[in-house]
Design an enzyme around this catalytic site. Structure first.
Site, PDB file in Angstrom:
ATOM      1  N   GLY A  13       6.252  -1.142  -4.132  1.00 21.53           N
ATOM      2  CA  GLY A  13       4.919  -1.720  -3.977  1.00 21.53           C
ATOM      3  C   GLY A  13       4.449  -2.513  -5.184  1.00 21.53           C
ATOM      4  O   GLY A  13       5.181  -3.333  -5.758  1.00 21.53           O
ATOM      5  N   ALA A  83       1.244   4.676 -10.946  1.00 20.60           N
ATOM      6  CA  ALA A  83       1.616   5.623  -9.875  1.00 20.60           C
ATOM      7  C   ALA A  83       0.365   6.173  -9.196  1.00 20.60           C
ATOM      8  O   ALA A  83      -0.615   6.507  -9.861  1.00 20.60           O
ATOM      9  CB  ALA A  83       2.441   6.770 -10.453  1.00 20.60           C
ATOM     10  N   TYR A 147      -9.695  10.144  -3.592  1.00 21.15           N
ATOM     11  CA  TYR A 147      -9.120   8.909  -4.156  1.00 21.15           C
ATOM     12  C   TYR A 147     -10.181   8.124  -4.935  1.00 21.15           C
ATOM     13  O   TYR A 147      -9.932   7.652  -6.058  1.00 21.15           O
ATOM     14  CB  TYR A 147      -8.559   8.079  -3.003  1.00 21.15           C
ATOM     15  N   LYS A 151     -10.078   7.229  -8.865  1.00 17.60           N
ATOM     16  CA  LYS A 151     -10.018   5.825  -9.298  1.00 17.60           C
ATOM     17  C   LYS A 151     -11.255   5.413 -10.096  1.00 17.60           C
ATOM     18  O   LYS A 151     -11.162   4.541 -10.973  1.00 17.60           O
ATOM     19  CB  LYS A 151      -9.817   4.911  -8.088  1.00 17.60           C
ATOM     20  N   PRO A 177      -7.314  -3.430  -7.819  1.00 18.56           N
ATOM     21  CA  PRO A 177      -6.915  -4.242  -6.667  1.00 18.56           C
ATOM     22  C   PRO A 177      -7.713  -3.881  -5.417  1.00 18.56           C
ATOM     23  O   PRO A 177      -8.149  -2.744  -5.250  1.00 18.56           O
ATOM     24  CB  PRO A 177      -5.442  -3.878  -6.453  1.00 18.56           C
ATOM     25  N   TYR A 179      -7.133  -4.501  -1.069  1.00 20.45           N
ATOM     26  CA  TYR A 179      -6.048  -4.040  -0.190  1.00 20.45           C
ATOM     27  C   TYR A 179      -4.814  -4.943  -0.297  1.00 20.45           C
ATOM     28  O   TYR A 179      -4.869  -6.134  -0.030  1.00 20.45           O
ATOM     29  CB  TYR A 179      -6.545  -3.977   1.249  1.00 20.45           C
TER      30      TYR A 179
HETATM   31  P1  NDP Z   1       3.243   2.765  -3.072  1.00 18.92           P
HETATM   32  O1  NDP Z   1       3.015   3.966  -2.236  1.00 18.92           O
HETATM   33  O2  NDP Z   1       3.826   1.544  -2.445  1.00 18.92           O
HETATM   34  O3  NDP Z   1       4.166   3.145  -4.344  1.00 18.92           O
HETATM   35  C1  NDP Z   1       3.793   4.232  -5.119  1.00 18.92           C
HETATM   36  C2  NDP Z   1       4.696   4.363  -6.326  1.00 18.92           C
HETATM   37  O4  NDP Z   1       4.213   5.464  -7.108  1.00 18.92           O
HETATM   38  C3  NDP Z   1       6.129   4.711  -5.955  1.00 18.92           C
HETATM   39  O5  NDP Z   1       7.001   4.133  -6.900  1.00 18.92           O
HETATM   40  C4  NDP Z   1       6.145   6.231  -6.088  1.00 18.92           C
HETATM   41  O6  NDP Z   1       7.428   6.790  -6.335  1.00 18.92           O
HETATM   42  C5  NDP Z   1       5.241   6.425  -7.272  1.00 18.92           C
HETATM   43  N1  NDP Z   1       4.679   7.780  -7.353  1.00 18.92           N
HETATM   44  C6  NDP Z   1       3.891   8.410  -6.460  1.00 18.92           C
HETATM   45  N2  NDP Z   1       3.614   9.655  -6.881  1.00 18.92           N
HETATM   46  C7  NDP Z   1       4.236   9.821  -8.067  1.00 18.92           C
HETATM   47  C8  NDP Z   1       4.362  10.883  -8.996  1.00 18.92           C
HETATM   48  N3  NDP Z   1       3.754  12.066  -8.795  1.00 18.92           N
HETATM   49  N4  NDP Z   1       5.114  10.692 -10.117  1.00 18.92           N
HETATM   50  C9  NDP Z   1       5.729   9.509 -10.344  1.00 18.92           C
HETATM   51  N5  NDP Z   1       5.658   8.460  -9.496  1.00 18.92           N
HETATM   52  C10 NDP Z   1       4.930   8.623  -8.374  1.00 18.92           C
HETATM   53  O7  NDP Z   1       1.840   2.454  -3.750  1.00 18.92           O
HETATM   54  P2  NDP Z   1       1.121   1.058  -4.058  1.00 18.92           P
HETATM   55  O8  NDP Z   1       2.075   0.140  -4.677  1.00 18.92           O
HETATM   56  O9  NDP Z   1       0.387   0.638  -2.856  1.00 18.92           O
HETATM   57  O10 NDP Z   1       0.022   1.507  -5.118  1.00 18.92           O
HETATM   58  C11 NDP Z   1       0.262   1.447  -6.518  1.00 18.92           C
HETATM   59  C12 NDP Z   1      -1.027   1.775  -7.242  1.00 18.92           C
HETATM   60  O11 NDP Z   1      -2.018   0.819  -6.880  1.00 18.92           O
HETATM   61  C13 NDP Z   1      -1.604   3.135  -6.906  1.00 18.92           C
HETATM   62  O12 NDP Z   1      -2.218   3.697  -8.046  1.00 18.92           O
HETATM   63  C14 NDP Z   1      -2.645   2.813  -5.871  1.00 18.92           C
HETATM   64  O13 NDP Z   1      -3.643   3.789  -5.820  1.00 18.92           O
HETATM   65  C15 NDP Z   1      -3.160   1.497  -6.405  1.00 18.92           C
HETATM   66  N6  NDP Z   1      -3.821   0.653  -5.425  1.00 18.92           N
HETATM   67  C16 NDP Z   1      -3.141   0.250  -4.305  1.00 18.92           C
HETATM   68  C17 NDP Z   1      -3.775  -0.566  -3.402  1.00 18.92           C
HETATM   69  C18 NDP Z   1      -3.086  -1.054  -2.176  1.00 18.92           C
HETATM   70  O14 NDP Z   1      -3.774  -1.716  -1.372  1.00 18.92           O
HETATM   71  N7  NDP Z   1      -1.803  -0.826  -1.971  1.00 18.92           N
HETATM   72  C19 NDP Z   1      -5.164  -1.002  -3.594  1.00 18.92           C
HETATM   73  C20 NDP Z   1      -5.768  -0.533  -4.805  1.00 18.92           C
HETATM   74  C21 NDP Z   1      -5.097   0.269  -5.673  1.00 18.92           C
HETATM   75  P3  NDP Z   1       8.440   7.116  -5.097  1.00 18.92           P
HETATM   76  O15 NDP Z   1       8.889   5.780  -4.585  1.00 18.92           O
HETATM   77  O16 NDP Z   1       9.531   7.902  -5.717  1.00 18.92           O
HETATM   78  O17 NDP Z   1       7.649   7.858  -4.090  1.00 18.92           O
END
Ligand code: NDP
Length: 240
Positions: A13, A83, A147, A151, A177, A179
């Protein structure tokens, strides 16, 4: 001088896009992940980025892993706390497990990870820390008290840490960010997603690369005058 960056959740992501953007800009990059080996393997193979598996919710695991990363790649000058997870439920139905999982992964993680690198950054007189918050930490969202609390906490953490370290060459900023079309958002049921897109003035979901651009801007050596700020990247959604 090649600086080393650690991106938590850096294999999928938004984090994946940040890891790749940093690598392409010439930084040495360590990408952390939790359990998805396939995504980690793909990033390593496709982009040549070193990947490290540990749980950001576990302080001892972070200490051990980050010591290893610094041994292998050098001192971490750039940290992107990215993360994060969701465990959505309306508050009157939310379980303690849903609450705790999100607070531990999305907020406690900032202590667990940043605490390992801050002393080194202060000693070297340089650091760039970017914390990924969310539009839902800025304006709230139904089904996300856990959440949104985490945040919003990220924003308070960012400002306090920025103040403490401003005279040490360390900047601490947040990116919030809206969505973005990642697994996290694509897991939202289609009808709800359509409703969300209809609310976004730009008329579409964001791309992970559009968030990565913001991070790249903030971590530059030249960005030393920007600290304690929140960069919102949401297609105008906050205003709507
Ligand atoms: P994804 O679910 O696509 O990816 C999440 C990533 O975080 C993965 O690499 C995952 O590892 C890792 N992760 C999750 N839990 C842990 C943990 N306990 N320890 C280490 N790594 C962990 O998420 P996004 O890319 O969508 O989101 C990234 C960030 O952006 C987050 O903080 C999210 O809250 C924030 N965000 C996202 C938005 C969106 O619209 N997508 C909007 C606003 C904020 P693994 O692959 O091994 O599971």
């Amino acid at each position: 001088m090649t600086r080393t960056a650690l991106v938590t959740g850096g294999t999928r992501g938004i984090g994946r896009a940040i890891s790749i953007a940093l690598k392409e800009a010439g930084y040495r990059v360590a990408a952390n992940y939790h359990g998805n080996e396939e995504a980690a393997r793909r990033l390593k193979e496709e982009a040549g980025i070193a990947v490290f598996r540990f749980d950001v919710a576990d302080f001892a695991a972070c200490r051990e892993a980050i010591a290893r990363i610094e041994e292998e790649l050098g001192p971490i000058d750039i940290l992107v706390n990215n993360a994060g997870i969701t465990r959505d439920a309306t508050f009157h139905r939310m379980s303690p497990e849903q609450w705790q999982a999100v607070i531990r992964t999305n907020l406690d993680s900032l202590f667990n990870v940043t605490r390992q690198v801050i002393e080194g950054m202060r000693a070297r007189g340089f650091g760039r820390i970017v914390n990924i918050s969310s539009i839902n930490g800025q304006k709230g969202q139904r089904g996300q008290t856990n959440y949104a609390a985490a945040k919003a906490g990220v924003l308070g953490f960012t400002k306090a840490l920025a103040l403490e370290n401003a005279n040490k060459g360390i900047t601490v900023n947040a990116v919030a960010p809206g969505y973005i079309a990642t697994d996290m958002v694509m897991a939202v049921p289609e009808p709800i997603r359509q409703k969300i897109v209809a609310e976004i003035p730009v008329g579409r979901l964001g791309e992970a690369e559009e968030v990565a651009r913001c991070v790249l801007f903030l971590v530059a050596d030249e960005a030393g005058w920007i600290t304690g700020s929140t960069l919102t990247v949401n297609g105008g959604h906050y205003l709507a």
